[in-house]
Design an enzyme around this catalytic site. Structure first.
Site, mmCIF file in Angstrom:
data_model
loop_
_atom_site.group_PDB
_atom_site.id
_atom_site.type_symbol
_atom_site.label_atom_id
_atom_site.label_comp_id
_atom_site.label_asym_id
_atom_site.label_seq_id
_atom_site.Cartn_x
_atom_site.Cartn_y
_atom_site.Cartn_z
ATOM 1 N N PHE A 80 20.621 99.867 -46.893
ATOM 2 C CA PHE A 80 21.507 99.746 -48.115
ATOM 3 C C PHE A 80 22.830 99.051 -47.518
ATOM 4 O O PHE A 80 23.792 98.886 -48.292
ATOM 5 C CB PHE A 80 21.687 100.966 -48.833
ATOM 6 C CG PHE A 80 20.493 101.632 -49.379
ATOM 7 C CD1 PHE A 80 19.638 100.710 -49.836
ATOM 8 C CD2 PHE A 80 20.235 102.960 -48.859
ATOM 9 C CE1 PHE A 80 18.458 101.268 -50.387
ATOM 10 C CE2 PHE A 80 19.039 103.439 -49.119
ATOM 11 C CZ PHE A 80 17.983 102.822 -49.934
ATOM 12 N N GLY A 84 12.197 100.104 -45.515
ATOM 13 C CA GLY A 84 11.124 100.701 -46.799
ATOM 14 C C GLY A 84 10.987 99.931 -47.926
ATOM 15 O O GLY A 84 10.415 100.472 -48.822
ATOM 16 N N ILE A 119 7.379 85.984 -56.216
ATOM 17 C CA ILE A 119 7.286 87.318 -56.010
ATOM 18 C C ILE A 119 6.396 87.375 -54.981
ATOM 19 O O ILE A 119 5.116 86.999 -55.309
ATOM 20 C CB ILE A 119 6.821 88.208 -57.232
ATOM 21 C CG1 ILE A 119 7.944 88.052 -58.307
ATOM 22 C CG2 ILE A 119 6.346 89.508 -56.796
ATOM 23 C CD1 ILE A 119 9.327 88.804 -57.825
ATOM 24 N N GLY A 138 14.332 86.536 -52.545
ATOM 25 C CA GLY A 138 14.686 87.737 -51.941
ATOM 26 C C GLY A 138 15.342 88.651 -53.242
ATOM 27 O O GLY A 138 16.019 87.948 -54.147
ATOM 28 N N GLU A 186 19.196 93.363 -53.586
ATOM 29 C CA GLU A 186 20.262 93.546 -54.049
ATOM 30 C C GLU A 186 20.673 93.351 -55.552
ATOM 31 O O GLU A 186 21.236 94.097 -56.359
ATOM 32 C CB GLU A 186 21.452 93.081 -53.163
ATOM 33 C CG GLU A 186 21.485 93.319 -51.782
ATOM 34 C CD GLU A 186 22.248 93.026 -50.774
ATOM 35 O OE1 GLU A 186 23.504 93.318 -50.598
ATOM 36 O OE2 GLU A 186 21.655 92.055 -50.118
HETATM 37 MO MO1 MOS Z 1 22.823 94.562 -47.921
HETATM 38 S S1 MOS Z 1 24.611 95.665 -48.600
HETATM 39 O O1 MOS Z 1 23.835 93.132 -47.330
HETATM 40 O O2 MOS Z 1 22.136 95.500 -46.768
#
Ligand code: MOS
Length: 738
Positions: A239, A466, A628, A701, A704
């Site tokens: 994260f 993960g 995907i 990707g 996020e």
């Molecule tokens: Mo992400 S906040 O660029 O691991």
């Protein structure tokens, strides 16, 4: 031909994980392993004046080392990273007696067992001379300053004539939005196991970047990068906090060197709140002006966020504002405020999470003032061109996301007026937010090897956070090689493998999959050529165009009886593996297009009229994120982002005690995150439209984007349910009841 890419393949590492066979950084067995604990500061600013009882603690049972600023090995450059932040973080490596924030590492205790080390750590008596600390973010705003080139982005931007745009508008919004400090708290805390073998250092480290960690540690310790190897096969979440090598990594290496034994240092949960980054406080002012029909004429976004007193790190809240809408007159600014806290860092969609909360809340406020459907307002100001760079988006199907999302959600049933939908005592609100995140890509290399037993080994020095990297890369390799996924072993998480970028900025899939595909295609071509050239092969002498590789066999497209398994081809050629390596990176398309992913998030919110309790029974999200790679892992990842959005909107907040600089809820009992009971139905759709220009697979990707847009959607839903606009996260019941 159907492809393995896209299929909802089960995680290739799933069995390893559920049987406990997957090894995380703190789980590698080592003979003579010693255990380290960090001792951290109890003041926010000052100096250590004495450590009275080092000798006594040193002689406690099992203790091998008490490392403080008094005896820590002197590092080159005083332990200051030779790399500039954010690549090289400014660490706490016991090089002097200064304390710059509470919970800063001030000592490392090493013992034969974790219990002995922990006990000894509690007995260390450190005396401090305190100095005044800056702890009140809002109180310090007057001292704000512009950061220099924050994370490679522009600090401020301006286009058109903002003041003229404001005058042109007839409806205006001018509001301030704030977001609290948040901490990442992956299930697996940071951990490092350091092992020296002569000059050679091996680190088993929970890191989002094995190569970055290797280079950072080598530079910090002043050793050659070739002498450092970083291994990280599994992470229990990253994260962003594991995107940098923080102090504990180098400290573990230093301690291991001192005691001459392998040393494991795993942070305790309370130590996750301070020395390893956070999402900073933000205060964001948004000004909007629009015509009666909703056309935006001016937009301004001024963002303040906090950093530490010793390193600049900026939450780049204005990034979304710069590119999301077709507004001709715009100003955006970023300013920093220093406080006595650990340096903040990347936290899932850093800038986009907080920035899209402010912007998409403000857009909702504008829609309310215009008495306009919030969705219609977005469509009115839609742009196919990135207004910052004046480049077309390589592919943008956000309009379809809005439309399909509205349809799936039943947006047309939304009444316009706030507090107009209810069921008994429950106020019902429908909220909308736009999701977006840039598509990032970096140079990556991969290796493919077809083995004599007819299986394949494919590898790249990327990471598994993960999220499913092992699985999706196996799928990419399977299609490119013509091998079944079960016949492919994918290796990652080792700095000795071909170099890949850090797993941050949602860039791993988009960067590594083209390299895997290219290396595998080359290995496959070599296999085909070998078969063609071999008189003993059933396909000998056929044309290359007539052949394909399917299920690990070279087969003729026209005559299926002509086929030859890879193992036989290799055996007849002498039994050596077939190997290919490839490096891929972006090309001139970067100059032509802007690359972004998008999504539309629709949320139903229920608020108890008497108690103010807020529930989110339903989220519908539709994403335009390119191709995907795996429908199952992709859905999980986007769902994870949405669930975190519930946390950011309604629950998460690290509370800083402004007297002592201590986080008062530095644990998972009082730092609230969503549990299953907080999450209702989540309906994720992806349009699965490959990006035609971004890379060979069209993948952009998805790490996020899931947390963007959703926070505002929830706050907007709360406004629609209650008529109360909450601009200060988290949206809690006390703020709704006022
Ligand atoms: Mo992400 S906040 O660029 O691991």
């Amino acid at each position: 031909m159907s492809t393995i890419v896209g299929q909802p393949l089960d995680r290739t590492d799933g069995v390893l994980k559920v049987t406990g066979e997957a090894r995380y950084a703190a789980e590698f067995p080592e003979a003579r392993l010693a255990h380290a604990v960090l001792v951290t500061s109890t003041i926010a600013h000052g100096t250590i004046t004495s450590i009275d009882n080092v000798d006594r603690v040193q002689s406690m049972p099992g203790v091998l080392l008490v490392m403080t600023y008094l005896n820590a090995p002197r590092l080159p450059n005083n332990g200051k990273s030779p790399l500039s932040p954010p690549a090289g973080r400014h660490l706490s490596l016991l090089q002097n007696n200064e304390v710059r924030y509470s919970n800063e590492p001030v000592a490392v205790i090493v013992a034969d067992t974790l219990e002995h080390a922990t006990d000894a750590g509690r007995h260390l008596r450190i005396t401090y001379a305190q100095q005044p600390a800056i702890l009140d973010f809002r109180g310090a705003l007057n001292d704000a300053y512009p950061p220099d080139n924050p994370q490679g982005r522009k600090t401020d931007t301006a286009r058109g004539d903002f003041d003229a745009g404001v005058r042109e508008g007839v409806v205006h919004v001018d509001e301030i939005y704030t977001t609290p400090i948040e901490h990442h708290n992956p299930m697996e805390p940071h951990a490092t196991l350091a092992h020296w073998d002569g000059p050679q250092l091996t680190l088993y480290d929970a890191t989002q970047g094995v190569t970055g960690a290797k280079n950072a540690v080598a530079a910090t310790l002043g050793v050659h990068p070739d002498n450092v190897r970083v291994i990280s096969p599994f992470l229990g979440g990253g994260f962003g906090c594991k995107g940098s090598s923080w102090s504990h990594v180098a400290l573990a290496a230093m301690a291991s060197h001192q005691v001459g034994r392998p040393v494991r240092l795993a942070l305790e949960r309370p130590q996750m709140f301070g020395p390893v980054g956070a999402r900073p406080y933000t205060q964001q002012r948004i000004q909007l002006a629009a015509r009666h029909d909703g056309t935006l004429t001016a937009m301004r976004h001024d963002s303040y966020s906090h950093t530490s007193t010793f390193e600049d790190w900026t939450e780049t809240c204005c990034m979304v504002t710069r590119m999301l809408y077709a507004v001709p007159n715009q100003v955006t600014t970023h300013r920093l405020v220093k406080i006595n806290a650990g340096t903040p860092t990347f936290m899932r969609a850093p800038g986009e999470t907080t920035g899209s909360f402010a912007l998409e809340s403000a857009m909702d406020e504008l829609a309310a003032k215009l008495n306009m459907d919030p969705l219609a307002l977005r469509l009115k100001n839609y742009t196919d061109v990135d207004p910052t760079e004046n480049k077309p988006f390589s592919s943008k199907v956000l309009r379809a996301c809005y439309e399909q999302g509205a349809e799936r959600f039943g947006w047309s049933k939304r009444s316009m007026a706030p507090r107009s939908m209810r069921s008994g005592n429950t106020l019902i609100g429908y909220g909308l937010g736009t999701a977006t995140y840039p598509a990032n890509r970096n140079e990556a290399a991969a290796l493919a090897r077809i083995l004599p037993d007819g299986t394949a080994m494919v590898a790249s020095g990327t990471q598994e956070l993960g999220t499913g990297t092992y699985t999706v890369m196996t799928q990419v390799a399977a299609d490119a090689l013509g091998f079944p996924p079960q016949g492919i072993h994918f290796a990652l998480g080792d700095s000795t493998l071909p170099k890949a970028p850090g797993s941050g900025g949602s860039q791993s899939a988009a960067s590594v999959s083209p390299a895997v595909r290219e290396a595998c295609s080359q290995a496959r071509d070599k296999l085909l050529s070998m078969a063609l050239a071999d008189p003993a092969s059933p396909v000998h002498g056929m044309s290359l165009e007539d052949l394909s590789v399917e299920n690990g066999w070279v087969v003729s497209r026209t005559d299926a009886t002509k086929r030859d398994p890879a193992a036989a081809i290799i055996a007849r050629a002498g039994g050596q593996p077939i190997e290919a390596q490839a490096t891929t990176k972006s090309g001139p398309e970067r100059q032509q297009y802007a690359f972004h992913s998008f999504g539309a998030v629709f949320v139903e919110v229920h608020v108890d009229e008497s108690l103010g309790t807020i529930r989110v029974p339903r989220i519908v999200a539709v994403y335009d994120v390119g191709r995907i790679l795996n429908r199952k892992t992709a859905r999980s990842q986007l769902m994870g982002g949405l669930v975190w959005g519930i946390g950011a909107a309604l629950e998460e907040e690290t509370l800083l005690d402004t007297r002592y600089g201590r986080f008062t809820n530095a644990n998972l009992a009082e730092y609230h995150v969503p549990v299953n009971a907080d999450v209702g139905t989540i309906d994720v759709t992806f349009l699965d439209q490959p990006d035609p220009h971004f890379n060979s697979l069209g993948v952009r990707g998805i790490g996020e984007i899931g947390i963007t847009g959703v926070v505002a959607a929830i706050a907007n839903g709360v406004y629609h349910a209650t008529g109360v606009r909450v601009r200060d996260l988290p949206v809690t019941l006390d703020k709704v009841m006022v």
